[in-house]
Every structure is written in C-alpha cells, then in structure tokens.
Design a protein around this motif. Structure first.
Motif, PDB file in Angstrom:
ATOM      1  N   SER A  65       0.817  -1.213   0.000  1.00 20.15           N
ATOM      2  CA  SER A  65       0.000   0.000   0.000  1.00 20.15           C
ATOM      3  C   SER A  65       0.853   1.267   0.000  1.00 20.15           C
ATOM      4  N   LEU A  66       2.119   1.150   0.401  1.00 16.11           N
ATOM      5  CA  LEU A  66       3.001   2.316   0.446  1.00 16.11           C
ATOM      6  C   LEU A  66       3.845   2.466  -0.821  1.00 16.11           C
ATOM      7  N   LEU A  67       3.681   1.557  -1.759  1.00 12.21           N
ATOM      8  CA  LEU A  67       4.480   1.616  -2.982  1.00 12.21           C
ATOM      9  C   LEU A  67       4.234   2.901  -3.758  1.00 12.21           C
ATOM     10  N   ARG A  68       2.977   3.288  -3.856  1.00 12.55           N
ATOM     11  CA  ARG A  68       2.647   4.509  -4.610  1.00 12.55           C
ATOM     12  C   ARG A  68       3.350   5.724  -4.010  1.00 12.55           C
ATOM     13  N   ALA A  69       3.330   5.812  -2.697  1.00 11.99           N
ATOM     14  CA  ALA A  69       3.990   6.944  -2.044  1.00 11.99           C
ATOM     15  C   ALA A  69       5.490   6.927  -2.315  1.00 11.99           C
ATOM     16  N   LEU A  70       6.067   5.737  -2.380  1.00 12.78           N
ATOM     17  CA  LEU A  70       7.498   5.624  -2.604  1.00 12.78           C
ATOM     18  C   LEU A  70       7.907   6.113  -3.986  1.00 12.78           C
ATOM     19  N   THR A  71       6.991   6.037  -4.945  1.00 14.62           N
ATOM     20  CA  THR A  71       7.335   6.464  -6.303  1.00 14.62           C
ATOM     21  C   THR A  71       7.669   7.956  -6.354  1.00 14.62           C
ATOM     22  N   GLY A  72       7.261   8.707  -5.346  1.00 16.03           N
ATOM     23  CA  GLY A  72       7.624  10.123  -5.306  1.00 16.03           C
ATOM     24  C   GLY A  72       9.113  10.345  -5.168  1.00 16.03           C
ATOM     25  N   LEU A  73       9.821   9.331  -4.682  1.00 17.52           N
ATOM     26  CA  LEU A  73      11.264   9.455  -4.525  1.00 17.52           C
ATOM     27  C   LEU A  73      11.991   9.531  -5.861  1.00 17.52           C
ATOM     28  N   GLU A  97      -1.897  -7.867  -1.222  1.00 20.74           N
ATOM     29  CA  GLU A  97      -2.248  -6.650  -1.947  1.00 20.74           C
ATOM     30  C   GLU A  97      -1.266  -6.329  -3.072  1.00 20.74           C
ATOM     31  N   LEU A  98      -0.137  -7.067  -3.147  1.00 20.00           N
ATOM     32  CA  LEU A  98       0.931  -6.668  -4.056  1.00 20.00           C
ATOM     33  C   LEU A  98       0.511  -6.707  -5.519  1.00 20.00           C
ATOM     34  N   VAL A  99      -0.142  -7.787  -5.949  1.00 18.36           N
ATOM     35  CA  VAL A  99      -0.549  -7.893  -7.350  1.00 18.36           C
ATOM     36  C   VAL A  99      -1.500  -6.764  -7.707  1.00 18.36           C
ATOM     37  N   ALA A 100      -2.469  -6.500  -6.847  1.00 17.63           N
ATOM     38  CA  ALA A 100      -3.415  -5.418  -7.115  1.00 17.63           C
ATOM     39  C   ALA A 100      -2.701  -4.072  -7.167  1.00 17.63           C
ATOM     40  N   THR A 101      -1.755  -3.858  -6.282  1.00 15.91           N
ATOM     41  CA  THR A 101      -0.997  -2.600  -6.281  1.00 15.91           C
ATOM     42  C   THR A 101      -0.199  -2.437  -7.572  1.00 15.91           C
ATOM     43  N   LEU A 102       0.422  -3.510  -8.040  1.00 11.10           N
ATOM     44  CA  LEU A 102       1.181  -3.451  -9.293  1.00 11.10           C
ATOM     45  C   LEU A 102       0.267  -3.121 -10.465  1.00 11.10           C
ATOM     46  N   ASP A 103      -0.943  -3.695 -10.463  1.00 10.56           N
ATOM     47  CA  ASP A 103      -1.908  -3.367 -11.520  1.00 10.56           C
ATOM     48  C   ASP A 103      -2.274  -1.889 -11.483  1.00 10.56           C
ATOM     49  N   GLU A 104      -2.488  -1.364 -10.293  1.00  6.66           N
ATOM     50  CA  GLU A 104      -2.824   0.051 -10.155  1.00  6.66           C
ATOM     51  C   GLU A 104      -1.680   0.933 -10.647  1.00  6.66           C
ATOM     52  N   MET A 105      -0.461   0.545 -10.350  1.00  4.74           N
ATOM     53  CA  MET A 105       0.692   1.333 -10.786  1.00  4.74           C
ATOM     54  C   MET A 105       0.811   1.342 -12.308  1.00  4.74           C
ATOM     55  N   ARG A 106       0.601   0.178 -12.934  1.00 12.01           N
ATOM     56  CA  ARG A 106       0.661   0.133 -14.396  1.00 12.01           C
ATOM     57  C   ARG A 106      -0.464   0.960 -15.006  1.00 12.01           C
ATOM     58  N   ASP A 107      -1.660   0.834 -14.464  1.00  6.83           N
ATOM     59  CA  ASP A 107      -2.798   1.618 -14.976  1.00  6.83           C
ATOM     60  C   ASP A 107      -2.550   3.107 -14.796  1.00  6.83           C
ATOM     61  N   GLY A 108      -1.812   3.464 -13.735  1.00 10.02           N
ATOM     62  CA  GLY A 108      -1.523   4.872 -13.481  1.00 10.02           C
ATOM     63  C   GLY A 108      -0.293   5.375 -14.205  1.00 10.02           C
ATOM     64  N   GLY A 109       0.324   4.544 -15.015  1.00 12.15           N
ATOM     65  CA  GLY A 109       1.484   4.970 -15.793  1.00 12.15           C
ATOM     66  C   GLY A 109       2.767   5.064 -14.983  1.00 12.15           C
ATOM     67  N   ILE A 110       2.826   4.395 -13.842  1.00 18.28           N
ATOM     68  CA  ILE A 110       4.033   4.415 -13.017  1.00 18.28           C
ATOM     69  C   ILE A 110       4.952   3.287 -13.481  1.00 18.28           C
ATOM     70  N   ALA A 111       6.039   3.646 -14.128  1.00 18.78           N
ATOM     71  CA  ALA A 111       6.950   2.657 -14.696  1.00 18.78           C
ATOM     72  C   ALA A 111       7.676   1.886 -13.599  1.00 18.78           C
ATOM     73  N   HIS A 112       7.739   0.582 -13.748  1.00 18.79           N
ATOM     74  CA  HIS A 112       8.444  -0.252 -12.794  1.00 18.79           C
ATOM     75  C   HIS A 112       8.728  -1.606 -13.438  1.00 18.79           C
ATOM     76  N   ARG A 113       9.622  -2.339 -12.806  1.00 16.84           N
ATOM     77  CA  ARG A 113       9.918  -3.700 -13.235  1.00 16.84           C
ATOM     78  C   ARG A 113       9.824  -4.631 -12.034  1.00 16.84           C
TER      79      ARG A 113
END
Length: 313
Positions: A65-73, A97-113
C-alpha cells in the motif's frame, strides 16, 4: 523473518541474461523502480545488497500500500533515480495486496519492473535446514509444506515478472553477477580505482590493496630548483620520468595493474586502492601516481587520484 542468512548460502550453471533482458537495461539517467520478490530463501536479500552497492535506494519488506507513495522518490524533481523494494510473504496479509498494487501502478502509468527470484524446492529446503531457521509460513507445520504454500501464493506474481532469476544452482557470486548484468549500465560494472600517492615517513595507507615503492628513483628534493615544486609540476615530472628505467617501470606496472583490474571486475570487487609511495609523498610518488592513473584511464579504467601527503611539510 529476514532471509539474510539464507541468501548467503554458497551453493545457490550460472545464469546469463537473455537477449530480451539485455535489451531492457535502462539508460543510467532514467528513473527506475524495481520490485524484488519471489521465493523466501531464493536470494532477495543478496539481490538488495548488490543493488545498494550500485547506489540504489533499497527498501526492505515495504507494505504494498506504500508503494505509490514511494514512487515520489524518483520523480524528476528529486535526486533519487534508482529505487528498489523487497516485497515478500514476510508481509503476510500485506503481501496479498501486491498484485493489485502493481496493476494500479501500471494503470496509473508508473513505470516499474518486477524481478522474481526463483529456486527449486529441494534447494530451498536444504538452505533452510543449513541455517536452522523457520520458513516465514512454516508455523508449526513441515518446512516443505510451507514452501509449497508460498509457491502457490506467488504464482500470479511470477507470471507478471519482467525478469526471473533461478538461483537453484547459483553461488552468491553468480547471483550478484547476474543482477549487475541485468540492471547496471556498462560504466557501473567497472571496478572503481583510486591511485594514491603517499609518503612512507607518514605511514602506509590503511586501505591500500597494492603498494609500490618508488624510492628507487632519484629524489627531486635534492635539486634546488625542484625542491619547492611538487609532482604536479612539469619540471618535476620530467626529472622523474627521464631517469633510467622509470618509464619502463611505470608502463610495466600499468600493464600489470590493468590485468589485475580485469580480474577484480570478474570477481565483482567494487573498489581498489593502488598506493604509490616515496619518502615524503610530495615529488616522486605524485608524479608516478598521475602517470599510472593516466595509463589506466587510457585502458578504460574508472580512476581517481588522491595525494594523501602532498600538503604536509
């Protein structure tokens, strides 16, 4: 539970990145976020340590759940360009929650691997038995049952992984080499070399990996017009390098160290210090250190020079 002890096992055929993985190596200035996940005991802690050595900012066991906040770094307005997050079943309910969070990040255009660490059941059992620590899901049950339960939990995540490294037959050194090849720019794979001049009268450098004594060269200190100059000055450099055998020595030592540095890079040694010493660290050692540094740079090495005792009387 931290799997540091598991990851340090010395018996993880060495993995070689395929063409697709090589093509995905990012440019050094590109902001990056890597999610490190996979089987407990497969090498996540070792992978995180390798990334830290490459100047990544690593966060261990972060709730999804804190992954999105971390992307601000890693936004364009910050200096942090490389962030890695270790996410695994130690998070228990959070891990779901990790799979759902990763889906949200991709849908939100947050690049990650997603980098997934895999290992076969028999090797995982062997590693846990060797360190005599329980699996995060073991509780009062059998170790193998915990491994099977975890494999089911991470199955969907494995399908979404951008890169998978199977550490079943790897040593920790094989794993480190694989991670570096996957994520590092070419320049980051090179050993960082410090060529240091010093004076023996002030003691040997404590951090020297190699020491060369150049007191066999006539000392410019005893030449009146050179005494108040240093090895940075052209007259001193000419005096030092024009003596019999000095050029041959420096060129030969440069060739020797260039070969050694190639071996260090294969062994993933991140830093090496070559110390060049004369009596006071002002004339001969400075001139030779600068000449050696230039020769190593000409051979492609990453070199900085440090003159430890140049300012001393």
């Amino acid at each position: 539970m931290d799997d540091n002890d598991i990851d340090q096992t010395d018996s993880f055929p060495a993995w070689v990145p395929d063409a697709e993985a090589e093509a995905n190596i990012p440019e050094p200035e590109t902001p990056e976020l890597i999610i490190i996940t996979g089987m407990s005991g497969a090498g996540k802690s070792r992978t995180a340590a390798v990334l830290e050595d490459l100047d990544w900012y690593v966060v261990d066991n972060l709730p999804p759940s804190l992954l999105r906040a971390l992307t601000g770094l890693i936004s364009p307005s910050t200096t942090t360009r490389k962030v890695a997050v270790v996410a695994d079943v130690r998070g228990r309910e959070f891990f779901k929650e990790l799979v759902a969070t990763l889906d949200e990040m991709r849908d939100g255009g947050i690049a990650h691997r997603v980098l997934f660490l895999e290992c076969d059941d028999a090797e995982l059992v062997r590693r846990y038995e060797n360190v005599r620590r329980p699996h995060p899901l073991q509780d009062e049950g059998r170790l193998l049952d915990a491994v099977h339960a975890e494999r089911e939990m991470v199955a969907d995540l494995r399908k979404r992984a951008d890169s998978i490294i199977d550490t079943s037959n790897m040593s920790v050194h094989d794993l480190a080499r694989s991670v570096r090849q996957l994520v590092a720019a070419e320049g980051e794979l090179k050993t960082r070399v410090t060529v240091m001049s010093f004076g023996f009268k002030y003691g040997l450098p404590m951090d020297a990996d190699h020491v060369a004594d150049v007191r066999f060269i006539n000392n410019p200190y005893w030449i009146g017009e050179l005494r108040n100059l240093t090895g940075h000055d052209r007259p001193v450099q000419d005096y030092v390098m024009e003596q019999d055998g000095v050029t041959k020595f420096v060129d030969g030592y440069t060739d020797l160290m260039a070969g050694i540095l190639e071996g260090y890079e294969r062994q993933l040694k991140p830093n090496v210090t070559i110390a060049i010493g004369c009596t006071g660290g002002r004339h001969r050692s400075v001139a030779i250190a600068e000449r050696l540094a230039k020769g190593l740079r000409d051979r492609g090495a990453r070199v900085v020079t440090v003159h430890r005792d140049l300012g001393k009387e």
